[in-house]
Enzyme design. Structure first.
Site, PDB file in Angstrom:
ATOM      1  CG  ASP A   1      -7.950  -0.020   3.527  1.00 14.85           C
ATOM      2  OD1 ASP A   1      -8.938  -0.697   3.176  1.00 14.85           O
ATOM      3  OD2 ASP A   1      -6.931  -0.633   3.351  1.00 14.85           O
TER       4      ASP A   1
ATOM      5  CE  LYS B   1      -4.074  -2.100   2.272  1.00 14.90           C
ATOM      6  NZ  LYS B   1      -4.979  -2.000   3.007  1.00 14.90           N
TER       7      LYS B   1
HETATM    8  P1  NAP Z   1       0.276  -3.290  10.003  1.00 14.00           P
HETATM    9  O1  NAP Z   1       1.289  -2.448   9.974  1.00 14.00           O
HETATM   10  O2  NAP Z   1       2.032  -4.352  10.939  1.00 14.00           O
HETATM   11  O3  NAP Z   1       0.659  -2.787  12.469  1.00 14.00           O
HETATM   12  C1  NAP Z   1       0.345  -3.858  13.042  1.00 14.00           C
HETATM   13  C2  NAP Z   1      -0.089  -3.139  13.826  1.00 14.00           C
HETATM   14  O4  NAP Z   1      -0.191  -4.329  15.034  1.00 14.00           O
HETATM   15  C3  NAP Z   1       0.607  -1.996  14.991  1.00 14.00           C
HETATM   16  O5  NAP Z   1      -0.006  -0.989  15.381  1.00 14.00           O
HETATM   17  C4  NAP Z   1       1.437  -2.854  16.235  1.00 14.00           C
HETATM   18  O6  NAP Z   1       2.497  -1.884  16.737  1.00 14.00           O
HETATM   19  C5  NAP Z   1       0.707  -3.276  16.341  1.00 14.00           C
HETATM   20  N1  NAP Z   1       0.884  -4.830  16.475  1.00 14.00           N
HETATM   21  C6  NAP Z   1       1.533  -5.738  16.287  1.00 14.00           C
HETATM   22  N2  NAP Z   1       1.646  -6.660  17.485  1.00 14.00           N
HETATM   23  C7  NAP Z   1       1.630  -6.481  18.537  1.00 14.00           C
HETATM   24  C8  NAP Z   1       1.036  -7.393  19.695  1.00 14.00           C
HETATM   25  N3  NAP Z   1       1.574  -8.336  20.435  1.00 14.00           N
HETATM   26  N4  NAP Z   1       0.569  -6.368  20.672  1.00 14.00           N
HETATM   27  C9  NAP Z   1      -0.244  -5.103  20.039  1.00 14.00           C
HETATM   28  N5  NAP Z   1       0.069  -4.279  19.637  1.00 14.00           N
HETATM   29  C10 NAP Z   1       0.797  -4.988  18.152  1.00 14.00           C
HETATM   30  O7  NAP Z   1      -0.551  -3.962   9.638  1.00 14.00           O
HETATM   31  P2  NAP Z   1      -1.413  -3.459   9.328  1.00 14.00           P
HETATM   32  O8  NAP Z   1      -1.970  -2.990   7.542  1.00 14.00           O
HETATM   33  O9  NAP Z   1      -1.423  -2.382  10.171  1.00 14.00           O
HETATM   34  O10 NAP Z   1      -2.558  -4.586   9.842  1.00 14.00           O
HETATM   35  C11 NAP Z   1      -2.828  -4.984  11.357  1.00 14.00           C
HETATM   36  C12 NAP Z   1      -4.153  -5.534  11.316  1.00 14.00           C
HETATM   37  O11 NAP Z   1      -5.772  -5.163  10.385  1.00 14.00           O
HETATM   38  C13 NAP Z   1      -4.176  -6.859  10.010  1.00 14.00           C
HETATM   39  O12 NAP Z   1      -4.288  -7.876  11.074  1.00 14.00           O
HETATM   40  C14 NAP Z   1      -4.533  -6.941   8.960  1.00 14.00           C
HETATM   41  O13 NAP Z   1      -5.604  -8.328   8.611  1.00 14.00           O
HETATM   42  C15 NAP Z   1      -6.008  -5.963   9.692  1.00 14.00           C
HETATM   43  N6  NAP Z   1      -6.529  -5.206   8.048  1.00 14.00           N
HETATM   44  C16 NAP Z   1      -8.059  -5.401   8.177  1.00 14.00           C
HETATM   45  C17 NAP Z   1      -8.948  -4.772   7.137  1.00 14.00           C
HETATM   46  C18 NAP Z   1      -9.662  -5.431   6.462  1.00 14.00           C
HETATM   47  O14 NAP Z   1     -10.477  -4.724   5.227  1.00 14.00           O
HETATM   48  N7  NAP Z   1     -11.003  -6.315   7.046  1.00 14.00           N
HETATM   49  C19 NAP Z   1      -7.555  -3.763   5.965  1.00 14.00           C
HETATM   50  C20 NAP Z   1      -6.406  -3.514   6.298  1.00 14.00           C
HETATM   51  C21 NAP Z   1      -5.818  -4.284   7.785  1.00 14.00           C
HETATM   52  P3  NAP Z   1       3.845  -1.723  17.134  1.00 14.00           P
HETATM   53  O15 NAP Z   1       3.353   0.130  16.183  1.00 14.00           O
HETATM   54  O16 NAP Z   1       3.809  -1.023  18.069  1.00 14.00           O
HETATM   55  O17 NAP Z   1       4.621  -2.301  15.726  1.00 14.00           O
END
Ligand code: NAP
Length: 276
Positions: A101, A65
């Site tokens: 989104d 993205k």
């Molecule tokens: P990302 O950029 O890798 O960010 C991950 C996030 O999760 C960061 O805020 C990270 O915190 C946090 N995190 C990871 N492990 C953690 C833990 N053990 N405890 C607390 N916080 C933790 O990933 P992303 O793209 O934002 O995606 C996040 C989720 O949203 C995914 O599960 C994805 O499948 C979902 N999603 C769904 C949709 C939909 O249409 N439904 C769309 C987009 C994304 P730090 O910054 O401290 O590392």
């Protein structure tokens, strides 16, 4: 037939082809929608090859993205706020990028869950790509306060700083916080972390939720269940990320085709499929 695709790595799990095929069927649009898995270091080469082969546009998912945002020559205001694109299409003047989104999440909350965001106290947990991507459209709804909490507080603060002007324009008190530092109960809590994927503890204190709280987890399927069960056991109403997924797809379809598909019907169909 106009060709569209979801571009990512991996994309085998993506529901987008089925959702867009159903949208096309229900609206009579002549298009196909395929999966395009590109190597991790091959976004630009792969997407330009697909463009040369006749692709009209598509969606972008993890991990491309940010690269899609940099690639797009014309970006919507919501893509600029998110600093990421999940939707693109080609026109004579070049590559257009958008981010649907956030509006997808907002519509799921306000239309499908029937919960107003205006004047609400909202907790957005997670300042990664997903959290940052939905913040602008959430602020546009005019909640009274929005707390962005994240494991790495500095990351939340960066995202808050980037949205400060937008928050002021919509008269929202926007603050950054650590995961366990949030105080009081919220009307709406959104889990945009990847914590459940790692089987980690719920990323918020129990005091944040109560009987009147709507909790939305952006994830869906079995991985989302432990967090949903935890939130329900503390009295919250819980939604998974399926509604957001279908609504962001509907908005992308509208952007490409100028026709809004019946998202509620397709969401009900996908929900029934997921249950089986
Ligand atoms: P990302 O950029 O890798 O960010 C991950 C996030 O999760 C960061 O805020 C990270 O915190 C946090 N995190 C990871 N492990 C953690 C833990 N053990 N405890 C607390 N916080 C933790 O990933 P992303 O793209 O934002 O995606 C996040 C989720 O949203 C995914 O599960 C994805 O499948 C979902 N999603 C769904 C949709 C939909 O249409 N439904 C769309 C987009 C994304 P730090 O910054 O401290 O590392």
């Amino acid at each position: 037939m106009d060709r569209y695709a979801v571009v990512g790595h991996p994309v085998a799990h993506s529901q987008s082809p089925a959702i867009h095929a159903r949208f096309a069927e229900l609206t009579g649009q002549a298009l196909t929608y395929e999966r395009l898995e590109l190597p991790l270091d091959g976004f630009l080469t792969g997407i330009e090859a697909a463009r040369a082969a006749g692709l009209r546009g598509g969606n972008v998912t993890v991990p491309f993205k940010l690269e899609a945002f940099a690639w797009a020559q014309h970006r919507s205001a919501r893509a600029e706020l998110a600093q990421a694109c999940n939707t693109f299409w080609f026109e004579a003047d070049g590559v257009h990028g958008d981010n649907t989104d956030g509006i997808g999440l907002v519509r799921d909350i306000t239309r499908h869950a029937g919960v107003a965001l205006r004047g609400a106290r909202v907790l957005l947990v997670g300042a990664g790509g997903a959290g940052a991507g939905v913040l602008g459209p959430l602020l546009s709804e005019g909640p009274a306060e929005l707390v962005l909490s994240n494991r790495t507080v500095a990351r939340a603060q960066d995202v808050v700083d980037h949205h400060a002007g937008w928050a002021r324009r919509h008269d929202v008190r926007l603050v950054a916080s650590g995961l366990m530092d949030v105080a009081g109960a919220f009307d709406v809590v959104i889990n945009a972390t990847a914590a459940s994927l790692q089987g980690a503890e719920p990323p918020l204190p129990t005091s944040a939720i109560g009987p009147g709280t709507l909790v939305v987890d952006m994830m869906y399927g079995p991985k989302a269940e432990p967090f949903a069960a935890w939130a329900r056991s503390h009295g919250a109403t819980v939604r998974d990320g399926l509604g957001m997924l279908v609504e962001q797809a509907a908005e992308a379809f509208f952007v490409w085709r100028g026709v809004m598909p019946p998202a509620a019907q397709v969401l009900a169909e996908r929900r029934a499929l997921l249950a089986t």
